[in-house]
Design an enzyme around this catalytic site. Structure first.
Site, PDB file in Angstrom:
ATOM      1  N   ASP A 134       0.797  -1.226   0.000  1.00 51.56           N
ATOM      2  CA  ASP A 134       0.000   0.000   0.000  1.00 51.56           C
ATOM      3  C   ASP A 134       0.836   1.286   0.000  1.00 51.56           C
ATOM      4  OD1 ASP A 134      -2.371   1.518   0.057  1.00 51.56           O
ATOM      5  OD2 ASP A 134      -2.322   1.637   2.236  1.00 51.56           O
ATOM      6  N   LYS A 281      -4.475   8.308  24.510  1.00 46.23           N
ATOM      7  CA  LYS A 281      -4.032   6.975  24.932  1.00 46.23           C
ATOM      8  C   LYS A 281      -5.134   5.953  24.706  1.00 46.23           C
ATOM      9  CE  LYS A 281      -1.943   4.477  28.818  1.00 46.23           C
ATOM     10  NZ  LYS A 281      -1.463   4.587  30.222  1.00 46.23           N
TER      11      LYS A 281
END
Length: 381
Positions: A134, A281
């Site tokens: 890709d 996070k």
């Protein structure tokens, strides 16, 4: 060295490590592709995510000077979510493109290509190999088409006879002169369903996609989305599958044998409101293993805001007001203002009126102004 025997052994080993399709192509320059790419660039149809050097995209020898052939691989991925979570008032959900379900396909394909490289190097110790997925310089679809894995359809996706276009692609340039496989003839016929159903009419002609109009690319940009595309986005928060969903070659196809590609229903159709306040996070822990995380959380959050506006979710108004007032990112503040204008109601209107006097960013101010014009036309609850 018996090249034909080696090709058979490589093919057999590829299937052993979970590669669904493998084909072999020459490493000759992709001259027709190069001409199309230059025209594509001149027309302004690129997404900006491509390799910038068109010469590298068309000439395998610029990546591996000794290039003699290219090995193309494909693995199939699922198209259906088992036990699909339900979407409803107060708990509306977004949709993630099927290509981003399961483990990030870049990692899945790289692991399989690495195994294939190791196998080849054990058979041919001095072999040179260069794999890519890709983000590499070559066009995955052009290589796969030349190697006989399928044909490139009018929607610019590679379509395989067995798995439709629901496949991930990767390739390996090598200095081993494998005998090339025979390409498959184009099989779309007169069908134009993909072109007809594109929500933004992003296909300038069959086989030519204007990425700037394509929702799959628009969901990934980091800036503001133009108003007319927001209306088309619906509840898509990453990617768009419409042109593949309507393709007759994809009908009733759902391969689930690639365990790493199986979707987590809560990630394939995530709740929208929690995305508004998700921390960095938590975002990485939740979405990090998937392909949807590569652009970070801002595009996902912006798209979730647009999706909540699409549903006119009144329960999201308090969170949207907080984003408009306090988020440090102008794109998020502006999109939240737009969404409040779409959803409407007393609280939304009052918050917009207050923000009009407090907002300092010119672009966000314009979003608030337009939202106030819109919200006045709605029934105030």
């Amino acid at each position: 060295m018996d090249i034909q025997k080696l090709k058979q052994e490589v093919t057999q080993y590829a299937h052993q490590v979970g590669i669904d399709k493998i084909g072999f192509a020459s490493a000759d320059p992709f001259l027709d592709l190069k001409e199309r790419l230059y025209k594509h660039r001149e027309a302004g149809y690129e997404s900006g995510f491509e390799e910038k050097d068109i010469e590298k995209r068309a000439h395998p020898e610029l990546t591996l000077p000794e290039a003699r052939s290219i090995i193309a691989i494909a693995i199939a991925y699922p198209t259906k979510i088992p036990d699909t979570p339900k979407s409803g008032p107060g708990e509306y959900r977004g949709t993630v493109s099927r290509a981003a379900w399961g483990k990030d396909y870049h990692h899945v394909l790289r692991e399989k290509l690495k195994k294939l490289e190791t196998f080849i190097e054990e058979k041919v110790p001095h072999a040179r190999c260069e794999s890519m997925v890709d983000t590499g310089v070559l066009s995955d679809r052009a290589v796969a088409e030349r190697a006989g894995l399928g044909w490139v359809g009018k929607n610019t996706n590679l379509i395989t006879p067995e798995f439709g276009s629901w496949v991930y692609l990767g390739e390996m340039i090598t200095d081993i002169p494998f005998e090339p496989d025979i390409p498959i003839e184009e099989g779309c016929g007169d069908c134009t369903l993909c072109l007809d159903h594109c929500p933004t009419q992003a296909f300038e002609q069959p086989g030519q996609l204007n990425a700037n109009k394509c929702l799959a690319f628009i969901t990934q940009v980091k800036g503001s989305i133009p108003d007319h595309y927001r209306e088309k986005l619906g509840n898509r928060i990453y990617g768009c599958d419409t042109c593949q969903q309507v393709c007759p070659k994809n009908r009733k196809i759902n391969f689930t044998h690639q365990e790493e590609c199986r979707p987590d229903p809560e990630l394939a159709k995530p709740l929208l409101k929690p995305l508004l306040t998700i921390g960095k996070k938590e975002f990485q822990n939740t979405f990090g293993p998937t392909a949807a995380a590569w652009r970070g959380k801002k595009p996902i959050q912006r798209n979730a805001i647009i999706s909540l506006a699409h549903f006119k979710d009144q329960s999201a108004v308090p969170e949207l007001i907080e984003l408009m007032k306090k988020d440090e990112r102008p794109v998020i503040r502006g999109t939240a203002a737009w969404a409040l204008g779409k959803i409407g109601g007393t609280h939304a209107k009052q918050a917009l009126e207050k923000a009009e006097h407090e907002e300092k960013d010119a672009e966000v101010q314009e979003e608030i102004r337009k939202a106030l014009e819109r919200v006045q036309d709605l029934k105030v609850n």
